[in-house]
Design an enzyme around this catalytic site. Structure first.
Site, short mmCIF file in Angstrom:
data_model
loop_
_atom_site.label_atom_id
_atom_site.label_comp_id
_atom_site.label_asym_id
_atom_site.label_seq_id
_atom_site.Cartn_x
_atom_site.Cartn_y
_atom_site.Cartn_z
N ASP A 157 -3.40 -3.29 7.04
CA ASP A 157 -2.22 -2.59 6.55
C ASP A 157 -2.31 -2.57 5.03
OD1 ASP A 157 0.34 -1.36 6.60
OD2 ASP A 157 1.28 -3.28 6.11
N SER A 158 -1.35 -1.88 4.41
CA SER A 158 -1.31 -1.89 2.95
C SER A 158 -0.73 -3.21 2.43
CB SER A 158 -0.44 -0.72 2.47
OG SER A 158 0.83 -0.80 3.09
N CYS A 208 -1.19 0.23 10.28
CA CYS A 208 -0.60 1.04 9.21
C CYS A 208 -0.44 2.46 9.75
CB CYS A 208 -1.52 1.02 8.00
SG CYS A 208 -0.99 2.12 6.68
N GLU A 233 8.17 -5.46 0.36
CA GLU A 233 7.09 -6.16 -0.35
C GLU A 233 7.66 -7.07 -1.44
OE1 GLU A 233 3.69 -6.28 0.06
OE2 GLU A 233 3.76 -5.05 1.87
N CYS A 293 6.81 2.77 10.82
CA CYS A 293 6.08 2.05 9.76
C CYS A 293 6.13 0.58 10.14
CB CYS A 293 6.75 2.28 8.40
SG CYS A 293 6.09 1.21 7.09
N HIS A 322 6.07 -2.01 8.42
CA HIS A 322 6.94 -2.87 7.60
C HIS A 322 8.36 -2.96 8.17
CE1 HIS A 322 3.85 -2.48 4.46
NE2 HIS A 322 4.50 -3.36 3.75
#
Ligand code: DGL
Length: 271
Positions: A14-15, A77, A154, A186, A188
């Protein structure tokens, strides 16, 4: 397939910390698998970037994971899945498991009025809408791009009045359509579930594609004879950005403080 392949790690990328929602499912459904988790935290968020950048980053990470000897890759992701993986699948020799197809198939089992919250890049690609309509053309789909969610997560700004206000703003157009199902488009976003749940009517079903992509990975491992039958190695966590930051933010979701390595993902793809 030999024992060595069965013992190899599964790569999860993932990012940033979003893929931890997929990792959690892997621990639950695949307790014997050893995992290499990579977060491209130097370049997060992906969702506000151009398709060319996302394609380049995903290519670098897939190449890097293959160099580490993984036996399978789970794309944790959605943004990379939506923009890059169709093109990159042909370049990579290990099996690649994808969120959007799994999430779309699960969504049409749940409801007829489906909302999708995702990054701007995923929303613009229409990947979820197309996959859902392909699974069931009678379902109606509304998508909302949520540019502020990933940076807030984040930065660990989850339980703040600002995040709640932004969440309400993003959900309002979906609530106005009387959705019966909401897809976390997503990885996240399940980290925001305590907030989102309070803003949604209890009748709205939440679909977390992570649950379904990991189930698909389990099937694929069986089919290919790649499933590990022995206890796993500790998860290897690698990031391209600051390992201390990742360690601090992820501890709340992992329940322990991970060992985090910093790696260079940009030297993998030949010119
Ligand atoms: N967690 C990722 C996704 O599922 C990427 C988010 C981002 O970097 O913008 O789309």
């Amino acid at each position: 397939m030999g024992t060595n392949s069965q013992r190899a790690r599964i790569g999860v990328f993932d990012s940033g910390v979003g893929g931890l929602t997929v990792l959690r499912e892997m621990y639950r459904q695949l307790p014997n698998e050893s995992i290499l988790y990579v977060g491209d935290t130097a370049r997060v968020p992906y969702g506000n970037r151009s398709a060319a950048e996302i394609l380049q980053f995903a290519r670098e990470i897939l190449t890097w994971l293959c160099q580490q000897g993984v036996k399978m890759i789970v794309v944790a992701c959605n943004t990379s899945d939506a923009i890059a993986i169709d093109q990159l699948c042909a370049e990579i020799e290990v099996p690649i498991l994808r969120l959007i197809l799994s999430g779309a198939r699960a969504a049409v089992q749940q409801g007829k009025r489906v909302g999708v919250i995702a990054t701007p890049a995923t929303t613009a690609s229409n990947a979820y809408r197309l996959a859902i309509l392909e699974a069931d053309s009678t379902v109606q789909v509304w998508q909302v791009g949520c540019p502020e969610f990933v940076p807030l997560i984040e930065q660990n700004q989850i339980h703040t009045p600002y995040t709640r206000a932004i969440a309400l703003e993003y959900l309002t157009p979906l609530l106005e359509q009387n959705i019966d199902t909401l897809v976390y488009g997503c990885t996240h976003y399940p980290h925001l579930s305590p907030i989102l749940r309070t803003l949604l009517p209890p009748s709205v079903q939440l679909v977390d594609p992570a649950v379904h992509v990991v189930a698909a990975a389990a099937q694929e491992l069986d089919l290919l004879g790649l499933k590990s039958t022995r206890p796993p190695l500790p998860t290897r966590f690698c990031v391209s950005g600051n390992p201390d930051h990742f360690r601090q933010v992820s501890v709340q979701w992992l329940g322990c403080t991970p060992l985090v390595e910093q790696v260079n993902l940009t030297e993998t793809v030949g010119v």
